[in-house]
Design a protein around this motif. Structure first.
Motif, PDB file in Angstrom:
ATOM      1  N   VAL A  13      13.671  19.950  -7.022  1.00 32.17           N
ATOM      2  CA  VAL A  13      12.726  18.843  -7.185  1.00 32.17           C
ATOM      3  C   VAL A  13      13.374  17.541  -6.725  1.00 32.17           C
ATOM      4  CG1 VAL A  13      11.331  17.535  -8.843  1.00 32.17           C
ATOM      5  CG2 VAL A  13      11.551  20.015  -9.081  1.00 32.17           C
ATOM      6  N   VAL A  14      14.640  17.358  -7.077  1.00 34.19           N
ATOM      7  CA  VAL A  14      15.378  16.154  -6.671  1.00 34.19           C
ATOM      8  C   VAL A  14      15.429  16.079  -5.147  1.00 34.19           C
ATOM      9  CG1 VAL A  14      17.661  15.060  -6.688  1.00 34.19           C
ATOM     10  CG2 VAL A  14      16.713  16.008  -8.801  1.00 34.19           C
ATOM     11  N   LYS A  15      15.760  17.187  -4.497  1.00 35.54           N
ATOM     12  CA  LYS A  15      15.830  17.216  -3.029  1.00 35.54           C
ATOM     13  C   LYS A  15      14.460  16.995  -2.397  1.00 35.54           C
ATOM     14  CE  LYS A  15      19.785  20.295  -2.819  1.00 35.54           C
ATOM     15  NZ  LYS A  15      20.238  21.669  -2.535  1.00 35.54           N
ATOM     16  N   LYS A  16      13.444  17.642  -2.963  1.00 40.98           N
ATOM     17  CA  LYS A  16      12.090  17.519  -2.423  1.00 40.98           C
ATOM     18  C   LYS A  16      11.612  16.064  -2.441  1.00 40.98           C
ATOM     19  CE  LYS A  16       7.354  18.985  -3.229  1.00 40.98           C
ATOM     20  NZ  LYS A  16       6.426  19.451  -4.243  1.00 40.98           N
ATOM     21  N   ASN A  17      12.013  15.316  -3.468  1.00 42.30           N
ATOM     22  CA  ASN A  17      11.605  13.922  -3.600  1.00 42.30           C
ATOM     23  C   ASN A  17      12.596  12.965  -2.942  1.00 42.30           C
ATOM     24  OD1 ASN A  17       9.079  13.605  -5.430  1.00 42.30           O
ATOM     25  ND2 ASN A  17      10.248  15.309  -6.274  1.00 42.30           N
ATOM     26  N   ARG A  18      13.555  13.508  -2.218  1.00 42.81           N
ATOM     27  CA  ARG A  18      14.547  12.729  -1.470  1.00 42.81           C
ATOM     28  C   ARG A  18      15.286  11.725  -2.362  1.00 42.81           C
ATOM     29  NH1 ARG A  18      10.066  12.986   1.563  1.00 42.81           N
ATOM     30  NH2 ARG A  18       9.491  10.799   1.378  1.00 42.81           N
ATOM     31  N   VAL A  19      15.686  12.194  -3.527  1.00 39.47           N
ATOM     32  CA  VAL A  19      16.461  11.381  -4.460  1.00 39.47           C
ATOM     33  C   VAL A  19      17.919  11.806  -4.332  1.00 39.47           C
ATOM     34  CG1 VAL A  19      16.862  10.835  -6.898  1.00 39.47           C
ATOM     35  CG2 VAL A  19      14.531  11.145  -6.054  1.00 39.47           C
ATOM     36  N   ALA A  20      18.795  10.849  -4.170  1.00 39.73           N
ATOM     37  CA  ALA A  20      20.217  11.160  -4.088  1.00 39.73           C
ATOM     38  C   ALA A  20      20.718  11.583  -5.466  1.00 39.73           C
ATOM     39  CB  ALA A  20      20.992   9.943  -3.598  1.00 39.73           C
ATOM     40  N   GLU A  21      21.590  12.557  -5.479  1.00 40.45           N
ATOM     41  CA  GLU A  21      22.150  13.041  -6.746  1.00 40.45           C
ATOM     42  C   GLU A  21      22.838  11.891  -7.487  1.00 40.45           C
ATOM     43  OE1 GLU A  21      25.548  16.240  -7.831  1.00 40.45           O
ATOM     44  OE2 GLU A  21      24.015  16.934  -6.416  1.00 40.45           O
ATOM     45  N   GLY A  22      23.464  11.021  -6.742  1.00 40.51           N
ATOM     46  CA  GLY A  22      24.126   9.867  -7.334  1.00 40.51           C
ATOM     47  C   GLY A  22      23.165   8.927  -8.039  1.00 40.51           C
TER      48      GLY A  22
END
Length: 153
Positions: A111-120
């Protein structure tokens, strides 16, 4: 300087079309607030404004033409704000909805990747909330691009 080269209605139509298309493009591009812009995001916004300037004015460089386009854009912004404040469906369509990024100490990486949110960015939000991964009840990507962390009680 004061004589418009195009009819007034064409300037209004150009402003409305550009506004609507850019609204859709920015909405599709993702959820970042101005405070979260990277230098690259800011560059894109600046280049967007430059790229549509001729399409907005259609070659009309008059003062009344520029003011009419500005009034059209501000008027459309007021209409959108009015609609989103009165209609939940309009707000969801235009502003988006929160997305669950994690629950019970587990981050949903897909979900984080799909929404283009950096892990940081998720880690930073957790630090700002003084929350360890084990203390996290839920993590949300809000419609405005902010990450909200709820702690377990």
């Amino acid at each position: 300087m004061f004589e418009m080269e195009l009819p007034w209605w064409e300037l209004v139509a150009r402003g409305a079309i550009i506004y609507a298309v850019l609204l859709v493009m920015v909405r599709v591009a993702g959820k970042r607030t101005v405070g979260q812009f990277t230098p690259f995001d800011l560059l894109v916004v600046m280049l967007l404004s430059e790229s549509v300037s001729n399409a907005l004015s259609g070659g009309d460089e008059s003062i009344p033409g520029g003011l009419l386009i500005a009034a059209t854009l501000i008027g459309l912004n007021i209409v959108i704000a009015f609609l989103t404040s009165r209609s939940r469906k309009a707000a969801e369509l235009i502003d988006g909805t929160p997305v669950l990024l994690g629950r019970d100490g587990k981050i949903f990486n897909e979900v984080v990747k799909k929404n283009r949110v950096a892990e940081g960015d998720v880690e930073q939000a957790m630090r700002e909330q003084d929350c360890d991964l084990g203390e996290m009840q839920c993590a949300f990507l809000e419609a405005d691009g902010k990450i909200t962390i709820l702690k377990k009680k």
